[in-house]
Enzyme design. Structure first.
Site, PDB file in Angstrom:
ATOM      1  N   GLU A 402       0.807  -1.216   0.000  1.00 22.60           N
ATOM      2  CA  GLU A 402       0.000   0.000   0.000  1.00 22.60           C
ATOM      3  C   GLU A 402       0.840   1.266   0.000  1.00 22.60           C
ATOM      4  O   GLU A 402       0.546   2.225  -0.724  1.00 22.60           O
ATOM      5  CB  GLU A 402      -0.951   0.004   1.199  1.00 22.60           C
ATOM      6  CG  GLU A 402      -2.135  -0.932   1.092  1.00 22.60           C
ATOM      7  CD  GLU A 402      -1.819  -2.380   1.383  1.00 22.60           C
ATOM      8  OE1 GLU A 402      -2.692  -3.247   1.191  1.00 22.60           O
ATOM      9  OE2 GLU A 402      -0.673  -2.650   1.817  1.00 22.60           O
ATOM     10  N   HIS A 469     -11.105  -6.064   8.968  1.00 27.35           N
ATOM     11  CA  HIS A 469     -11.795  -5.784   7.713  1.00 27.35           C
ATOM     12  C   HIS A 469     -13.092  -5.018   7.945  1.00 27.35           C
ATOM     13  O   HIS A 469     -13.989  -5.053   7.100  1.00 27.35           O
ATOM     14  CB  HIS A 469     -12.116  -7.091   6.973  1.00 27.35           C
ATOM     15  CG  HIS A 469     -10.922  -7.888   6.566  1.00 27.35           C
ATOM     16  ND1 HIS A 469     -10.207  -8.657   7.458  1.00 27.35           N
ATOM     17  CD2 HIS A 469     -10.312  -8.023   5.361  1.00 27.35           C
ATOM     18  CE1 HIS A 469      -9.212  -9.257   6.816  1.00 27.35           C
ATOM     19  NE2 HIS A 469      -9.247  -8.886   5.552  1.00 27.35           N
TER      20      HIS A 469
END
Length: 663
Positions: A402, A469
């Site tokens: 990322e 998540h």
């Protein structure tokens, strides 16, 4: 035996050799003057590159005028070789307006499109990924250009270094990774930084060509880098070069060099790149002492003249209006209405996909990047079919990195290409936090460069996804000046706001609640349209209480109001968290006198707290009851449905609303 630098093997003519010497001499003389000014308190800090001039000068001399270079603190020779006017550098170091940051940043923390130089940030690592992005833009436009980026041996320990090399290798990006191995990361020697013989050896692990070059030998640096650079232009690929050199002064002047053994300092002093090259040129009859002295006086006169210009410049001042205005690149929102009245009922997820697709169709210089976004269509299938329509040059699967990819997006923007980056889950943004809050957010304020980047953030609980998540972490970013944060609750808003996010040249974090993806449907125009940022949507109107919320909270509130028809409430869907529609908030509160703020995130430090404070400061005399905040529990988000239901703010909202109305 004295260390020797072998200058004998060269095809360079006398003029080229002389020019390389004087190019090295100039930054050395500037540095010597800066060290005097530092002692006089006329500059605040200095990072010396004395002993390393051959690398900066040699590499930059190999670049074409319109090729980018990303230097570090000790690369003054990059700026002088690119012929940046000295008075601008001196003004930059004194924090004056003729510098490159309007007094907002110091030393070499700046970039300049005029000279194709992109300076570092103190966090070092992101600039390597930025170089990837610049090179990717060249590759995208099929330009035979390379990008050179510098780091030190200490910086190669950062994860960003490895991410950037991996990205460049996988995508065959023409990036010249220049590692100046000067023996110490501040005071930490290389033996405590890495456990391989040479940093260049790491290139093998990335399938990357690598070289070791004597960084004090200007002929070797220039000749070998010229050859490599020309080869990279014709055969695009990344190359890692380790320059063996030494730093003759402290990391910065205050740190000194007491940690360096005296014999090591003596050894490298005898390998001074300027003194050794000077002796060679004199011995070969290429230069004379008189010619060198003459040129030295010209450089010193230039330094004095330009210092005088910087000294006479007024101290930096600015209005608060200008300071706030420069946080973002100016964006004139254009309202675009659908060309036809044709609509279709779509899910929230479909509306986002349509917004992305139509944005790609309208903007040919837009690249979409993310894990699994190409053939697979993304884990939520939002980009399904995009690869077939737009091709692999615009729909790019990324490695799992990322930070490197967000930095790459920054580099794309620098080189004129838009990007949308999918963070597979908003939770994973923590792995890319640094470039977002320290590069994308600050870059326009610092040196007038925008970050034309949209970060897609699938977020939220209610789907049994557990602690890693399920976060809705918008508050991490709303407090960072320079970022825009959008959080729609309906398909119509999601599509229109996505269109605007792509058009906006500033960094936008676009939050998409996963629980809404396939559960919420709405009539949405088939054509392209935009919606403005900073405008809340009044979903319901009533005079008893103001409900202020966003995302899934909007639907929780609608459900409660549908079950309690006796409650007459304003329901305000914020949609945009930064910028925030303060006017709509205040107008509603002034009308009802009571307000409840609902957020899915845990309470402390969230959006609700700041909105509550704003209302207290601006609308206190209109309030008929205490401001109520409702948020989820102060725990990580649990997996089990029973525990998740207990965690979420939805369960207690109805009770708190009824209590407030009855107050």
């Amino acid at each position: 035996m004295l260390p020797e630098i072998n200058y004998k093997s060269t095809t360079l003519d006398s003029n080229q050799l002389s020019q390389l010497f004087f190019k090295m001499l100039k930054p050395r003389l500037i540095e010597e003057k800066m060290l005097i000014l530092l002692r006089q308190g006329r500059i605040s800090k200095w990072f010396s590159g004395i002993g390393q001039e051959a690398i900066s000068v040699g590499v930059t001399s190999c670049l074409q005028k319109d090729e980018y270079v990303l230097p570090m603190h000790r690369n003054l020779g990059v700026f002088t070789t690119k012929e940046v006017p000295l008075y601008r550098l001196f003004s930059q170091w004194q924090g004056k307006k003729s510098g490159f940051t309007k007094g907002r940043d110091r030393s070499f923390h700046f970039g300049t499109q005029e000279y194709k130089i992109i300076g570092m940030i103190s966090h070092l690592g992101p600039q390597l990924g930025v170089a990837d992005g610049i090179a990717l833009a060249h590759q995208f436009r099929k330009e035979k250009k390379i990008t050179a980026v510098f780091t030190g041996e200490g910086g190669t320990s950062e994860g960003d270094f490895h991410e950037a090399l991996n990205i460049a290798s996988v995508w065959d990006l023409p990036v010249l990774f220049c590692v100046e191995n000067n023996g110490y990361g501040l005071s930490t020697p290389t033996r405590e930084q890495y456990n391989c013989e040479n940093i260049a050896d790491r290139g093998k692990g990335y399938g990357m060509e690598s070289h070791i070059i004597d960084g004090n030998n200007i002929i070797e640096v220039y000749s070998k880098v010229s050859e490599i650079a020309e080869s990279m232009r014709e055969n695009p690929r990344p190359v890692l070069i380790e320059f063996k050199t030494f730093r003759m002064r402290g990391h910065e002047e205050a740190s000194g060099t007491k940690y360096v053994p005296e014999e090591l300092m003596d050894f490298w002093e005898k390998k001074d790149p300027i003194e050794n090259f000077k002796k060679y040129l004199l011995s070969e009859g290429i230069l004379t002492e008189e010619k060198i002295a003459e040129q030295e006086e010209l450089i010193k006169a230039e330094i004095s003249e330009h210092l005088k210009m910087a000294d006479e410049e007024e101290a930096t001042s600015s209005s608060l209006e200008n300071e706030l205005k420069d946080v973002y690149k100016e964006f004139e929102y254009e309202e675009i209405l659908p060309e036809t009245s044709e609509k279709e009922e779509v899910r929230f997820i479909d509306a986002i996909s349509q917004g992305l697709r139509q944005g790609m169709q309208r903007n040919e210089n837009l690249i979409l990047m993310g894990q699994d976004v190409a053939d697979y269509g993304g884990v939520f299938k939002i980009t399904e079919g995009f690869l077939e329509e737009f091709g692999k040059e615009r729909i790019k699967n990324t490695p799992i990195c990322e930070s490197g990819i967000i930095s790459t997006a920054m580099g794309l923007s620098i080189n004129g290409v838009k990007s949308v980056v999918e963070l597979q889950f908003s939770d994973f943004v923590s792995s890319g936090f640094n470039p977002i809050v320290n590069y994308l957010a600050k870059v326009h304020y610092r040196w007038n460069q925008n970050a034309d980047v949209v970060l897609r953030m699938p977020c939220g609980a209610g789907v049994g996804a557990g602690p890693f998540h399920s976060q809705t972490n918008e508050a991490w970013f709303t407090k960072t000046p320079g970022l825009k944060v959008i959080y729609p609750a309906f398909p119509y808003d999601a599509k229109g706001l996505m269109s605007t996010a792509i058009e906006d040249p500033n960094p936008v974090l676009f939050f998409e609640h996963k629980a809404l993806y396939r559960s919420i449907r709405q009539e949405v125009p088939k054509d392209y349209y935009t919606l403005p940022f900073g405008k809340a949507s009044l979903i319901k109107e009533g005079e008893e209480v103001s409900i202020i919320t966003y995302g899934a909270g909007v639907h929780w509130a609608i459900e409660v109001l549908n079950e309690n028809a006796n409650i007459k409430a304003d329901l305000l869907d914020l949609r945009s968290l930064q910028p925030l529609d303060r006017e709509a908030i205040f107008n509603s509160v002034k009308k009802t006198g009571k307000v409840i703020i609902l957020q899915e995130d845990s309470l402390f430090g969230g959006i609700a707290s700041d909105i509550s404070a704003m209302i207290s400061e601006e609308c206190f005399e209109y309030l008929d009851a205490p401001i109520k905040r409702v948020a989820s529990k102060e725990t990580p988000i649990p997996f089990s449905k029973n525990l998740e239901d207990q965690y979420l703010a939805k369960a207690e909202f109805a009770t708190e609303l009824e209590l407030l109305v009855a107050y």
